[in-house]
Structures are given as C-alpha cells and as structure tokens.
Design a protein around this motif. Structure first.
Motif, PDB file in Angstrom:
ATOM      1  N   ASN A  46      -2.452   0.327  -4.159  1.00 42.67           N
ATOM      2  CA  ASN A  46      -2.755  -1.000  -3.606  1.00 42.67           C
ATOM      3  C   ASN A  46      -2.314  -2.059  -4.600  1.00 42.67           C
ATOM      4  OD1 ASN A  46      -4.339  -0.634  -1.068  1.00 42.67           O
ATOM      5  ND2 ASN A  46      -5.590   0.577  -2.455  1.00 42.67           N
ATOM      6  N   TRP A  47      -1.641  -3.100  -4.089  1.00 43.77           N
ATOM      7  CA  TRP A  47      -1.194  -4.195  -4.949  1.00 43.77           C
ATOM      8  C   TRP A  47      -1.190  -5.468  -4.127  1.00 43.77           C
ATOM      9  CZ3 TRP A  47       4.498  -4.886  -6.902  1.00 43.77           C
ATOM     10  CH2 TRP A  47       4.545  -5.852  -7.903  1.00 43.77           C
ATOM     11  N   GLU A  48      -1.991  -6.436  -4.526  1.00 48.56           N
ATOM     12  CA  GLU A  48      -2.056  -7.727  -3.848  1.00 48.56           C
ATOM     13  C   GLU A  48      -1.184  -8.733  -4.576  1.00 48.56           C
ATOM     14  OE1 GLU A  48      -6.000  -9.187  -3.201  1.00 48.56           O
ATOM     15  OE2 GLU A  48      -6.641  -7.360  -2.183  1.00 48.56           O
ATOM     16  N   LYS A  55       0.837  -1.200   0.000  1.00 50.26           N
ATOM     17  CA  LYS A  55       0.000   0.000   0.000  1.00 50.26           C
ATOM     18  C   LYS A  55       0.870   1.247   0.000  1.00 50.26           C
ATOM     19  CE  LYS A  55      -3.547   0.093   2.702  1.00 50.26           C
ATOM     20  NZ  LYS A  55      -4.396   0.105   3.895  1.00 50.26           N
ATOM     21  N   ASN A  56       0.398   2.262  -0.683  1.00 51.04           N
ATOM     22  CA  ASN A  56       1.006   3.595  -0.664  1.00 51.04           C
ATOM     23  C   ASN A  56       2.470   3.611  -1.088  1.00 51.04           C
ATOM     24  OD1 ASN A  56      -1.481   4.459   0.485  1.00 51.04           O
ATOM     25  ND2 ASN A  56      -0.728   3.856   2.485  1.00 51.04           N
ATOM     26  N   GLY A  80       0.346  12.328   3.640  1.00 53.84           N
ATOM     27  CA  GLY A  80       0.395  11.737   4.971  1.00 53.84           C
ATOM     28  C   GLY A  80       0.354  10.219   4.987  1.00 53.84           C
ATOM     29  N   LYS A  81       0.305   9.595   3.823  1.00 54.69           N
ATOM     30  CA  LYS A  81       0.264   8.137   3.739  1.00 54.69           C
ATOM     31  C   LYS A  81       1.677   7.606   3.516  1.00 54.69           C
ATOM     32  CE  LYS A  81      -4.312   8.228   1.653  1.00 54.69           C
ATOM     33  NZ  LYS A  81      -5.074   7.949   0.428  1.00 54.69           N
ATOM     34  N   THR A  82       2.055   6.594   4.282  1.00 54.70           N
ATOM     35  CA  THR A  82       3.386   6.009   4.154  1.00 54.70           C
ATOM     36  C   THR A  82       3.291   4.597   3.576  1.00 54.70           C
ATOM     37  OG1 THR A  82       3.311   5.207   6.430  1.00 54.70           O
ATOM     38  CG2 THR A  82       4.340   7.349   6.070  1.00 54.70           C
ATOM     39  N   PHE A  83       4.384   4.170   3.001  1.00 54.13           N
ATOM     40  CA  PHE A  83       4.501   2.859   2.379  1.00 54.13           C
ATOM     41  C   PHE A  83       4.313   1.753   3.412  1.00 54.13           C
ATOM     42  CE2 PHE A  83       7.946  -0.339   1.157  1.00 54.13           C
ATOM     43  CZ  PHE A  83       7.099  -1.119   0.378  1.00 54.13           C
TER      44      PHE A  83
END
Length: 105
Positions: A24-26, A5-6, A61-64
């Motif tokens: 997003n990557w599953e 994510k992110n 504000g989103k982190t990996f």
C-alpha cells in the motif's frame, strides 16, 4: 489521494534476486514528489511499472492496482496513463519504428 496497491515484481539476475514489494502506498493528488534512494534500490523499476513499460506480477491472487480519481490506472494502456518519466538512458519501444517512438511522446 492516489493509492497504489499490490505492486510486486521479482527480478532475477544470475544468482541474485531483487524484489519490489509495495502492499500500500498513498500519494498526494497534486504537487511535486521526489523519489530518492541508493543506486539499485528499485526507483527506476518502480517508475517503469507505474508508466506501464514493465508489468507488475500477481502474488497470492492479488493484482496491481493504482486508484486515482476513481479510475484504476493500472488497467490503462501505457499511452493513456498520462505519466512522464525521463530515464538516464534511452528507452525505446522495440516493436515501433523511430518515427512511431517519436510520435508516441
């Protein structure tokens, strides 16, 4: 299932900007996966971030995050991620001696 994510990183070279942006990557937990794309599409940049050789950037504000088996692999140091990548060119840790680079592997 492994969830990334992110993952965001902006690269600038001269007047050109390349952005790697994966919200997003599953990924499956087992098996073999191939990553294909044209030259310059970000394959190596992506693998360098996943391996911990480069850092992802925060955006809005989103982190990996990289969740696998109830652990956030993005928070682990490079040597504890248990991810092997063979690049086309030599990639050594410049802050380590030759012996330390060999022992790291």
């Amino acid at each position: 299932m492994s969830l990334i994510k992110n993952l965001y990183r902006e690269y600038k070279e001269g007047q050109q900007t390349f952005t790697l942006d994966i919200p997003n990557w599953e990924l499956p937990e087992a098996g073999v996966m191939a990553l294909m794309g044209a030259s310059g599409s970000g394959k190596t940049s992506l693998l360098r971030i996943l391996a911990g050789l480069d850092e992802a950037q925060s955006v809005d504000g989103k982190t990996f995050e990289w969740h696998f088996a109830s652990e956030d692999l993005a928070k682990l140091p490079t040597q504890k991620r248990k991810l092997g990548v063979v690049f086309q060119s030599y990639d050594l840790f410049q802050h380590m001696t030759v012996e330390e680079n060999i022992m790291f592997a």
